[in-house]
Design a protein around this motif. Structure first.
Motif, PDB file in Angstrom:
ATOM      1  N   ASP A  89       0.850  -1.181   0.000  1.00 21.19           N
ATOM      2  CA  ASP A  89       0.000   0.000   0.000  1.00 21.19           C
ATOM      3  C   ASP A  89       0.889   1.235   0.000  1.00 21.19           C
ATOM      4  OD1 ASP A  89      -2.335   1.496   0.030  1.00 21.19           O
ATOM      5  OD2 ASP A  89      -2.865   1.008   2.098  1.00 21.19           O
ATOM      6  N   SER A  90       0.277   2.368  -0.327  1.00 23.06           N
ATOM      7  CA  SER A  90       0.982   3.643  -0.257  1.00 23.06           C
ATOM      8  C   SER A  90       0.012   4.697   0.251  1.00 23.06           C
ATOM      9  CB  SER A  90       1.539   4.049  -1.624  1.00 23.06           C
ATOM     10  OG  SER A  90       0.480   4.331  -2.524  1.00 23.06           O
ATOM     11  N   ALA A  91       0.576   5.775   0.798  1.00 25.17           N
ATOM     12  CA  ALA A  91      -0.267   6.870   1.281  1.00 25.17           C
ATOM     13  C   ALA A  91       0.516   8.170   1.222  1.00 25.17           C
ATOM     14  CB  ALA A  91      -0.718   6.603   2.712  1.00 25.17           C
ATOM     15  N   TRP A  92      -0.131   9.211   0.701  1.00 20.59           N
ATOM     16  CA  TRP A  92       0.395  10.571   0.764  1.00 20.59           C
ATOM     17  C   TRP A  92      -0.172  11.184   2.041  1.00 20.59           C
ATOM     18  CZ3 TRP A  92       4.131  12.469  -2.203  1.00 20.59           C
ATOM     19  CH2 TRP A  92       4.360  11.904  -3.456  1.00 20.59           C
ATOM     20  N   LEU A  93       0.691  11.590   2.962  1.00 15.71           N
ATOM     21  CA  LEU A  93       0.250  12.086   4.265  1.00 15.71           C
ATOM     22  C   LEU A  93       0.869  13.441   4.565  1.00 15.71           C
ATOM     23  CD1 LEU A  93       0.858   8.758   6.206  1.00 15.71           C
ATOM     24  CD2 LEU A  93      -1.344   9.609   5.381  1.00 15.71           C
ATOM     25  N   ASP A  94       0.165  14.259   5.367  1.00 12.08           N
ATOM     26  CA  ASP A  94       0.808  15.474   5.845  1.00 12.08           C
ATOM     27  C   ASP A  94       1.877  15.059   6.863  1.00 12.08           C
ATOM     28  OD1 ASP A  94      -0.256  15.381   8.549  1.00 12.08           O
ATOM     29  OD2 ASP A  94      -2.096  16.279   7.815  1.00 12.08           O
ATOM     30  N   LEU A  95       2.732  15.981   7.227  1.00 14.42           N
ATOM     31  CA  LEU A  95       3.890  15.626   8.049  1.00 14.42           C
ATOM     32  C   LEU A  95       3.529  15.006   9.386  1.00 14.42           C
ATOM     33  CD1 LEU A  95       5.758  18.664   6.859  1.00 14.42           C
ATOM     34  CD2 LEU A  95       6.913  16.493   7.131  1.00 14.42           C
ATOM     35  N   ASP A  96       2.571  15.562  10.079  1.00 20.27           N
ATOM     36  CA  ASP A  96       2.216  15.012  11.387  1.00 20.27           C
ATOM     37  C   ASP A  96       1.623  13.612  11.264  1.00 20.27           C
ATOM     38  OD1 ASP A  96       3.170  17.205  12.856  1.00 20.27           O
ATOM     39  OD2 ASP A  96       1.285  18.284  12.595  1.00 20.27           O
ATOM     40  N   ALA A  97       0.783  13.397  10.262  1.00 23.60           N
ATOM     41  CA  ALA A  97       0.218  12.063  10.042  1.00 23.60           C
ATOM     42  C   ALA A  97       1.304  11.068   9.649  1.00 23.60           C
ATOM     43  CB  ALA A  97      -0.874  12.120   8.977  1.00 23.60           C
ATOM     44  N   ALA A  98       2.266  11.503   8.838  1.00 25.35           N
ATOM     45  CA  ALA A  98       3.382  10.629   8.447  1.00 25.35           C
ATOM     46  C   ALA A  98       4.222  10.255   9.665  1.00 25.35           C
ATOM     47  CB  ALA A  98       4.235  11.308   7.387  1.00 25.35           C
ATOM     48  N   LEU A  99       4.509  11.230  10.505  1.00 25.75           N
ATOM     49  CA  LEU A  99       5.283  10.938  11.722  1.00 25.75           C
ATOM     50  C   LEU A  99       4.565   9.925  12.599  1.00 25.75           C
ATOM     51  CD1 LEU A  99       6.580  14.507  12.551  1.00 25.75           C
ATOM     52  CD2 LEU A  99       8.017  12.484  12.099  1.00 25.75           C
ATOM     53  N   ALA A 100       3.249  10.039  12.700  1.00 28.89           N
ATOM     54  CA  ALA A 100       2.474   9.102  13.508  1.00 28.89           C
ATOM     55  C   ALA A 100       2.432   7.711  12.879  1.00 28.89           C
ATOM     56  CB  ALA A 100       1.057   9.633  13.703  1.00 28.89           C
ATOM     57  N   GLN A 101       2.502   7.635  11.552  1.00 23.84           N
ATOM     58  CA  GLN A 101       2.376   6.366  10.841  1.00 23.84           C
ATOM     59  C   GLN A 101       3.699   5.609  10.732  1.00 23.84           C
ATOM     60  OE1 GLN A 101      -0.771   5.376   9.732  1.00 23.84           O
ATOM     61  NE2 GLN A 101       0.208   3.417   9.425  1.00 23.84           N
ATOM     62  N   LEU A 102       4.827   6.335  10.717  1.00 20.03           N
ATOM     63  CA  LEU A 102       6.129   5.687  10.541  1.00 20.03           C
ATOM     64  C   LEU A 102       6.395   4.672  11.646  1.00 20.03           C
ATOM     65  CD1 LEU A 102       8.298   8.719   9.427  1.00 20.03           C
ATOM     66  CD2 LEU A 102       7.872   6.630   8.098  1.00 20.03           C
ATOM     67  N   THR A 103       7.024   3.583  11.278  1.00 22.77           N
ATOM     68  CA  THR A 103       7.303   2.497  12.206  1.00 22.77           C
ATOM     69  C   THR A 103       8.601   2.711  12.981  1.00 22.77           C
ATOM     70  OG1 THR A 103       6.103   0.976  10.759  1.00 22.77           O
ATOM     71  CG2 THR A 103       7.641  -0.005  12.341  1.00 22.77           C
ATOM     72  N   PHE A 104       9.651   3.200  12.312  1.00 20.88           N
ATOM     73  CA  PHE A 104      10.977   3.232  12.920  1.00 20.88           C
ATOM     74  C   PHE A 104      11.388   4.633  13.360  1.00 20.88           C
ATOM     75  CE2 PHE A 104      11.001  -0.459  10.067  1.00 20.88           C
ATOM     76  CZ  PHE A 104      11.249  -1.447  11.010  1.00 20.88           C
ATOM     77  N   ALA A 105      12.052   4.709  14.510  1.00 19.26           N
ATOM     78  CA  ALA A 105      12.483   5.984  15.089  1.00 19.26           C
ATOM     79  C   ALA A 105      13.419   6.743  14.153  1.00 19.26           C
ATOM     80  CB  ALA A 105      13.168   5.750  16.434  1.00 19.26           C
ATOM     81  N   GLY A 106      14.313   6.051  13.463  1.00 22.73           N
ATOM     82  CA  GLY A 106      15.239   6.713  12.547  1.00 22.73           C
ATOM     83  C   GLY A 106      14.526   7.429  11.417  1.00 22.73           C
ATOM     84  N   HIS A 107      13.436   6.837  10.931  1.00 20.21           N
ATOM     85  CA  HIS A 107      12.651   7.486   9.882  1.00 20.21           C
ATOM     86  C   HIS A 107      11.981   8.744  10.417  1.00 20.21           C
ATOM     87  CE1 HIS A 107      12.184   3.330   7.733  1.00 20.21           C
ATOM     88  NE2 HIS A 107      13.357   3.894   7.481  1.00 20.21           N
ATOM     89  N   LYS A 108      11.534   8.695  11.665  1.00 21.36           N
ATOM     90  CA  LYS A 108      10.907   9.867  12.275  1.00 21.36           C
ATOM     91  C   LYS A 108      11.924  10.989  12.459  1.00 21.36           C
ATOM     92  CE  LYS A 108       7.387   7.168  14.590  1.00 21.36           C
ATOM     93  NZ  LYS A 108       6.587   6.968  15.799  1.00 21.36           N
ATOM     94  N   THR A 109      13.123  10.647  12.894  1.00 21.30           N
ATOM     95  CA  THR A 109      14.187  11.639  13.056  1.00 21.30           C
ATOM     96  C   THR A 109      14.519  12.285  11.718  1.00 21.30           C
ATOM     97  OG1 THR A 109      15.096  10.447  14.954  1.00 21.30           O
ATOM     98  CG2 THR A 109      16.584  11.957  13.797  1.00 21.30           C
ATOM     99  N   ALA A 110      14.609  11.480  10.666  1.00 23.24           N
ATOM    100  CA  ALA A 110      14.910  12.005   9.328  1.00 23.24           C
ATOM    101  C   ALA A 110      13.798  12.931   8.848  1.00 23.24           C
ATOM    102  CB  ALA A 110      15.111  10.853   8.350  1.00 23.24           C
ATOM    103  N   LEU A 111      12.545  12.563   9.088  1.00 23.78           N
ATOM    104  CA  LEU A 111      11.428  13.403   8.642  1.00 23.78           C
ATOM    105  C   LEU A 111      11.402  14.732   9.396  1.00 23.78           C
ATOM    106  CD1 LEU A 111       9.097  13.792   6.761  1.00 23.78           C
ATOM    107  CD2 LEU A 111       7.652  12.479   8.334  1.00 23.78           C
ATOM    108  N   GLU A 112      11.749  14.728  10.660  1.00 27.20           N
ATOM    109  CA  GLU A 112      11.833  15.985  11.418  1.00 27.20           C
ATOM    110  C   GLU A 112      12.916  16.891  10.830  1.00 27.20           C
ATOM    111  OE1 GLU A 112       9.844  17.297  13.416  1.00 27.20           O
ATOM    112  OE2 GLU A 112       8.820  15.736  14.547  1.00 27.20           O
ATOM    113  N   ALA A 113      14.053  16.307  10.443  1.00 27.48           N
ATOM    114  CA  ALA A 113      15.124  17.092   9.816  1.00 27.48           C
ATOM    115  C   ALA A 113      14.674  17.635   8.466  1.00 27.48           C
ATOM    116  CB  ALA A 113      16.386  16.235   9.662  1.00 27.48           C
ATOM    117  N   ILE A 114      13.932  16.847   7.716  1.00 25.10           N
ATOM    118  CA  ILE A 114      13.404  17.300   6.427  1.00 25.10           C
ATOM    119  C   ILE A 114      12.430  18.451   6.645  1.00 25.10           C
ATOM    120  CG2 ILE A 114      11.893  16.619   4.512  1.00 25.10           C
ATOM    121  CD1 ILE A 114      13.361  13.843   4.666  1.00 25.10           C
ATOM    122  N   ARG A 115      11.576  18.346   7.652  1.00 27.37           N
ATOM    123  CA  ARG A 115      10.659  19.451   7.956  1.00 27.37           C
ATOM    124  C   ARG A 115      11.449  20.730   8.242  1.00 27.37           C
ATOM    125  NH1 ARG A 115       5.480  19.510  11.347  1.00 27.37           N
ATOM    126  NH2 ARG A 115       6.094  17.444  12.062  1.00 27.37           N
TER     127      ARG A 115
END
Length: 131
Positions: A89-115
């Motif tokens: 599956d795939s999903a286009w999400l806003d940043l907060d929804a993506a952060l909530a959906q991500l499984t791994f902490a490293g991905h969340k850290t990377a998304l915060e840096a991208i923001r």
């Protein structure tokens, strides 16, 4: 800004993740990023940036720690994706929804840096990778 996440049907099964993959012989990491984006999503018209973030991942099957540079593929607008066999599956999400959906902490850290570095301010042109 919207983020594309993919749901894995191969290991780690069920995890929501960004595009990822392994470097093949003769590839540079940024070339791997472009290849994997195309293979996993069918997207190919965008700008590639290095984020300056490196994620680490422990692979219990191989008992190894892998280091991965994180890239950002910026496209002009949300587009339909074509999934490969590794995604369910795939999903286009806003940043907060993506952060909530991500499984791994490293991905969340990377998304915060991208923001911080790409969404809340103009991307540094020195981080763009010409291809």
């Amino acid at each position: 800004a919207r983020v594309l996440l993919l749901k894995r049907k191969t290991a780690p099964v069920g995890a929501w993740c960004p595009v990822s993959g392994r470097i093949e012989a003769g590839e540079r990491a940024w070339q791997t990023a472009l290849r994997e984006i195309g293979e996993e999503t069918g997207l190919n018209d965008g700008m590639l940036y290095t984020t300056g973030v490196t994620d680490s991942f422990y692979d219990p099957a191989a008992n190894t720690i892998e280091l991965m540079p994180v890239f950002l593929f910026m496209i002009a607008r949300e587009e339909a994706v074509t999934l490969d066999d590794a995604q369910s599956d795939s999903a286009w999400l806003d940043l907060d929804a993506a952060l909530a959906q991500l499984t791994f902490a490293g991905h969340k850290t990377a998304l915060e840096a991208i923001r911080r570095d790409f969404i809340l301010r103009e991307p540094d042109p020195l981080k763009r990778i010409a291809f």
